[in-house]
Design a protein around this motif. Structure first.
Motif, PDB file in Angstrom:
ATOM      1  N   ILE A  22       0.829  -1.200   0.000  1.00 33.73           N
ATOM      2  CA  ILE A  22       0.000   0.000   0.000  1.00 33.73           C
ATOM      3  C   ILE A  22       0.865   1.254   0.000  1.00 33.73           C
ATOM      4  N   CYS A  23       1.920   1.243   0.765  1.00 30.25           N
ATOM      5  CA  CYS A  23       2.769   2.419   0.910  1.00 30.25           C
ATOM      6  C   CYS A  23       4.198   2.072   0.509  1.00 30.25           C
ATOM      7  N   ILE A  24       4.881   3.029  -0.021  1.00 26.65           N
ATOM      8  CA  ILE A  24       6.264   2.815  -0.440  1.00 26.65           C
ATOM      9  C   ILE A  24       7.246   3.557   0.471  1.00 26.65           C
ATOM     10  N   CYS A  25       6.869   3.726   1.725  1.00 27.19           N
ATOM     11  CA  CYS A  25       7.678   4.522   2.648  1.00 27.19           C
ATOM     12  C   CYS A  25       8.981   3.832   3.039  1.00 27.19           C
ATOM     13  N   GLY A  26       9.026   2.534   3.009  1.00 25.45           N
ATOM     14  CA  GLY A  26      10.239   1.824   3.387  1.00 25.45           C
ATOM     15  C   GLY A  26      10.413   1.696   4.888  1.00 25.45           C
ATOM     16  N   HIS A  27       9.326   1.748   5.614  1.00 28.54           N
ATOM     17  CA  HIS A  27       9.363   1.655   7.079  1.00 28.54           C
ATOM     18  C   HIS A  27      10.023   0.352   7.519  1.00 28.54           C
ATOM     19  N   ARG A  28       9.576  -0.751   6.946  1.00 33.53           N
ATOM     20  CA  ARG A  28      10.130  -2.059   7.330  1.00 33.53           C
ATOM     21  C   ARG A  28      11.615  -2.156   6.993  1.00 33.53           C
ATOM     22  N   ALA A  29      11.993  -1.651   5.827  1.00 33.94           N
ATOM     23  CA  ALA A  29      13.402  -1.696   5.430  1.00 33.94           C
ATOM     24  C   ALA A  29      14.265  -0.875   6.378  1.00 33.94           C
ATOM     25  N   LEU A  30      13.751   0.256   6.828  1.00 30.07           N
ATOM     26  CA  LEU A  30      14.488   1.093   7.763  1.00 30.07           C
ATOM     27  C   LEU A  30      14.670   0.380   9.098  1.00 30.07           C
ATOM     28  N   LEU A  31      13.630  -0.315   9.566  1.00 30.49           N
ATOM     29  CA  LEU A  31      13.727  -1.064  10.818  1.00 30.49           C
ATOM     30  C   LEU A  31      14.681  -2.240  10.694  1.00 30.49           C
ATOM     31  N   GLU A  32      14.598  -2.951   9.587  1.00 27.94           N
ATOM     32  CA  GLU A  32      15.415  -4.154   9.421  1.00 27.94           C
ATOM     33  C   GLU A  32      16.880  -3.833   9.189  1.00 27.94           C
ATOM     34  N   SER A  33      17.158  -2.737   8.498  1.00 28.09           N
ATOM     35  CA  SER A  33      18.551  -2.419   8.190  1.00 28.09           C
ATOM     36  C   SER A  33      19.312  -1.955   9.428  1.00 28.09           C
ATOM     37  N   GLY A  34      18.626  -1.230  10.305  1.00 25.76           N
ATOM     38  CA  GLY A  34      19.294  -0.734  11.501  1.00 25.76           C
ATOM     39  C   GLY A  34      20.201   0.453  11.208  1.00 25.76           C
ATOM     40  N   THR A  35      20.314   0.836   9.965  1.00 19.43           N
ATOM     41  CA  THR A  35      21.105   2.003   9.587  1.00 19.43           C
ATOM     42  C   THR A  35      20.163   3.058   9.032  1.00 19.43           C
ATOM     43  N   GLY A  36      20.640   4.246   8.951  1.00 17.66           N
ATOM     44  CA  GLY A  36      19.806   5.328   8.432  1.00 17.66           C
ATOM     45  C   GLY A  36      19.229   6.154   9.565  1.00 17.66           C
ATOM     46  N   ASP A  37      18.491   7.160   9.186  1.00 13.72           N
ATOM     47  CA  ASP A  37      17.913   8.107  10.130  1.00 13.72           C
ATOM     48  C   ASP A  37      16.581   7.552  10.640  1.00 13.72           C
ATOM     49  N   ILE A  38      16.549   7.113  11.893  1.00 11.56           N
ATOM     50  CA  ILE A  38      15.331   6.511  12.447  1.00 11.56           C
ATOM     51  C   ILE A  38      14.477   7.518  13.202  1.00 11.56           C
ATOM     52  N   ARG A  39      14.866   8.799  13.169  1.00 13.36           N
ATOM     53  CA  ARG A  39      14.075   9.811  13.891  1.00 13.36           C
ATOM     54  C   ARG A  39      12.642   9.865  13.379  1.00 13.36           C
ATOM     55  N   ILE A  40      12.431   9.604  12.105  1.00 18.24           N
ATOM     56  CA  ILE A  40      11.088   9.674  11.524  1.00 18.24           C
ATOM     57  C   ILE A  40      10.161   8.644  12.150  1.00 18.24           C
ATOM     58  N   ARG A  95       4.730  25.627  -3.867  1.00 21.82           N
ATOM     59  CA  ARG A  95       5.289  24.278  -3.982  1.00 21.82           C
ATOM     60  C   ARG A  95       5.791  23.880  -2.599  1.00 21.82           C
ATOM     61  N   ILE A  96       5.219  22.820  -2.066  1.00 19.62           N
ATOM     62  CA  ILE A  96       5.651  22.301  -0.764  1.00 19.62           C
ATOM     63  C   ILE A  96       6.213  20.914  -1.039  1.00 19.62           C
ATOM     64  N   THR A  97       7.527  20.791  -0.924  1.00 27.03           N
ATOM     65  CA  THR A  97       8.191  19.541  -1.291  1.00 27.03           C
ATOM     66  C   THR A  97       9.012  18.991  -0.125  1.00 27.03           C
ATOM     67  N   PHE A  98       9.074  17.684  -0.073  1.00 21.08           N
ATOM     68  CA  PHE A  98       9.869  16.973   0.922  1.00 21.08           C
ATOM     69  C   PHE A  98      11.149  16.477   0.266  1.00 21.08           C
ATOM     70  N   GLN A  99      12.218  16.474   1.037  1.00 25.86           N
ATOM     71  CA  GLN A  99      13.404  15.786   0.574  1.00 25.86           C
ATOM     72  C   GLN A  99      13.129  14.298   0.765  1.00 25.86           C
ATOM     73  N   GLU A 100      13.523  13.490  -0.175  1.00 24.85           N
ATOM     74  CA  GLU A 100      13.229  12.063  -0.103  1.00 24.85           C
ATOM     75  C   GLU A 100      13.810  11.484   1.182  1.00 24.85           C
ATOM     76  N   GLN A 101      12.985  10.713   1.881  1.00 22.43           N
ATOM     77  CA  GLN A 101      13.378  10.176   3.176  1.00 22.43           C
ATOM     78  C   GLN A 101      12.748   8.807   3.375  1.00 22.43           C
ATOM     79  N   LEU A 102      13.552   7.853   3.742  1.00 16.37           N
ATOM     80  CA  LEU A 102      13.068   6.510   4.026  1.00 16.37           C
ATOM     81  C   LEU A 102      12.278   6.536   5.333  1.00 16.37           C
ATOM     82  N   GLY A 103      11.087   5.964   5.345  1.00 18.11           N
ATOM     83  CA  GLY A 103      10.273   5.889   6.550  1.00 18.11           C
ATOM     84  C   GLY A 103       9.158   6.915   6.619  1.00 18.11           C
TER      85      GLY A 103
END
Length: 140
Positions: A22-40, A95-103
């Protein structure tokens, strides 16, 4: 409801992952990798609601800038609000844009700009000040 296994290495409550496909946020990938910015991952549904309410209650331009700074500092959300390519006749011209962010959930990516637009349409002085900050002749 989805059950989330406790995460021993994350000391704060974590947002539930979106259903797969349903969503392409990559939440699971962020949790499983253990690397990256988890503040989100701190942005639970209750915290998201508080954030949306706070964005709608912004009282002036400096308060909006402060909120954007806090979102970046605490959640890692980098949001940019700029005038559109053509002239701005209403809040929809921004224009309100987000920088691409996993999670960062796609629903959240729609709710935050909508809250900002509601605030700016209710308080046009903030919109005018925002547009003035992009003034072509401000350095002269």
């Amino acid at each position: 409801m989805f059950a989330v296994a406790p995460l021993p290495n994350i000391p704060f409550p974590v947002r539930r992952p979106c259903p797969q496909g349903i969503c392409i946020c990559g939440h699971r990938a962020l949790l499983e990798s253990g690397t990256g910015d988890i503040r989100i991952l701190r942005l639970t549904l209750m915290e998201e609601k508080r954030l949306i309410d706070r964005l709608e209650a912004v009282c002036d331009f400096d308060d909006l800038q402060k909120m954007l700074h806090l979102m970046n500092e605490q959640l890692g959300i980098r949001l940019e609000i700029t005038p559109g390519y053509t002239e701005v006749r209403s809040v929809r011209g921004l224009r309100i844009t987000f920088q691409e962010q996993l999670g960062l959930c796609r629903k959240t990516q729609k709710k935050i700009p909508a809250a900002i637009r509601r605030c700016l349409s209710d308080k046009p002085k903030i919109l005018y000040r925002l547009l003035d900050s992009f003034d072509l002749f401000r350095g002269l």
